[in-house]
Design an enzyme around this catalytic site. Structure first.
Site, mmCIF file in Angstrom:
data_model
loop_
_atom_site.group_PDB
_atom_site.id
_atom_site.type_symbol
_atom_site.label_atom_id
_atom_site.label_comp_id
_atom_site.label_asym_id
_atom_site.label_seq_id
_atom_site.Cartn_x
_atom_site.Cartn_y
_atom_site.Cartn_z
ATOM 1 N N ASP A 1 0.782 -1.250 0.000
ATOM 2 C CA ASP A 1 0.000 0.000 0.000
ATOM 3 C C ASP A 1 0.808 1.293 0.000
ATOM 4 O OD1 ASP A 1 -2.253 -1.537 -0.017
ATOM 5 O OD2 ASP A 1 -2.911 -1.039 2.003
ATOM 6 N N LYS B 1 -5.042 -6.133 -4.225
ATOM 7 C CA LYS B 1 -5.795 -6.660 -3.088
ATOM 8 C C LYS B 1 -7.064 -5.847 -2.894
ATOM 9 C CE LYS B 1 -3.468 -4.225 0.755
ATOM 10 N NZ LYS B 1 -4.625 -3.534 1.355
ATOM 11 N N CYS C 1 -3.008 -2.919 7.222
ATOM 12 C CA CYS C 1 -2.831 -3.800 6.069
ATOM 13 C C CYS C 1 -1.536 -4.605 6.126
ATOM 14 C CB CYS C 1 -2.900 -2.983 4.782
ATOM 15 S SG CYS C 1 -4.543 -2.307 4.444
#
Length: 260
Positions: A57, A167, A200
């Site tokens: 991310d 994702k 995450c």
């Protein structure tokens, strides 16, 4: 057995070698490249030939001042702290033939695989800027695959040999091909970096642990916009339950002392 003119099917170490008459399914192991890493709790010997680095991310929506988090009032300065260490470490890992796997939110434009409950997390009133909505600064749809919002920040330059996995949840393993990719590549040791370390990154690391991977969190290559106690708890829990914690300097030292 006829072993002449065998051709590979698949990726080492999980490739078959075949021709018209023969199928060699012995799946020969890659040459070990052993290194020793100093972590917060132990000296860890690991095999670079079985190692991959997962970067989670590091995207405009989470790290750029025009991205999603900033647009809803979150100070993204802490998230950007991971950029500098990653700029130094990723080229070192590539030089050591350690694959870099970018695991990024990259939703379908129609959000058909995203539940109402998940959308509520990011837009609790239903009137704000949530998943798929246009950003105020440039109109890019939030965390939508192919958009500026979902792209990795410019400071971290991906390379053609890098691997990309979209994702759709906090965990990079949930409903994605990540596990299959890693197993095909014969990777069992995973280095973890990215944001947010307590969300995450941690969710992906926990799932990796549950699946039997050996997990190493790179503390200075991870960051969060959450309060500092969230990062402290994450480090504690990784050390206690899920793996090991090290930093990029320790990885660099390990890379410089590989035993072939």
């Amino acid at each position: 057995m006829n072993v002449s003119n065998l051709r590979p099917l698949g990726n080492p170490p999980n490739a078959w070698w075949v021709n018209d008459h023969t199928a060699d399914i012995s799946r020969q192991e890659l040459q070990p490249r052993l290194a020793v890493l100093t972590t917060q709790t132990k000296q860890v010997r690991f095999d670079l030939s079985k190692t991959a680095c997962l970067v989670v991310d590091m995207q405009n929506d989470f790290c750029h001042p025009d991205g999603w988090l900033a647009s809803i009032g979150v100070d993204v300065t802490p998230a950007r702290q991971a950029i500098g260490p990653l700029q130094t470490l990723l080229p070192q890992l590539r030089s050591a033939q350690v694959p870099i796997v970018w695991i990024n939110w990259g939703n379908r434009a129609d959000l058909l695989n995203i539940s109402a409950g998940l959308r509520h997390v990011y837009n609790p009133s239903g009137a704000g800027v949530g998943l798929g909505d246009p950003l105020p600064a440039n109109g890019a749809p939030v965390l939508t695959k192919g958009s500026w919002a979902a792209a990795v920040v410019d400071e971290l330059q991906a390379q053609p040999q890098d691997i990309w996995v979209d994702k759709y949840r906090m965990s990079g393993f949930w409903d994605t091909p990540l596990d299959s990719i890693l197993r095909n590549l014969g990777k069992t040791t995973l280095l973890f970096a990215g944001v947010n370390v307590d969300q995450c990154v941690m969710a992906t690391l926990q799932d990796a642990n549950f699946l039997g991977y050996d997990c190493i969190l790179l503390r200075d290559c991870s960051a969060t916009t959450s309060p500092d106690y969230c990062a402290q708890a994450t480090v504690y829990n990784v050390n206690q339950c899920f793996g090991f914690v090290a930093d990029s300097a320790a990885i660099a030292a390990a890379l410089g002392a590989v035993v072939n």
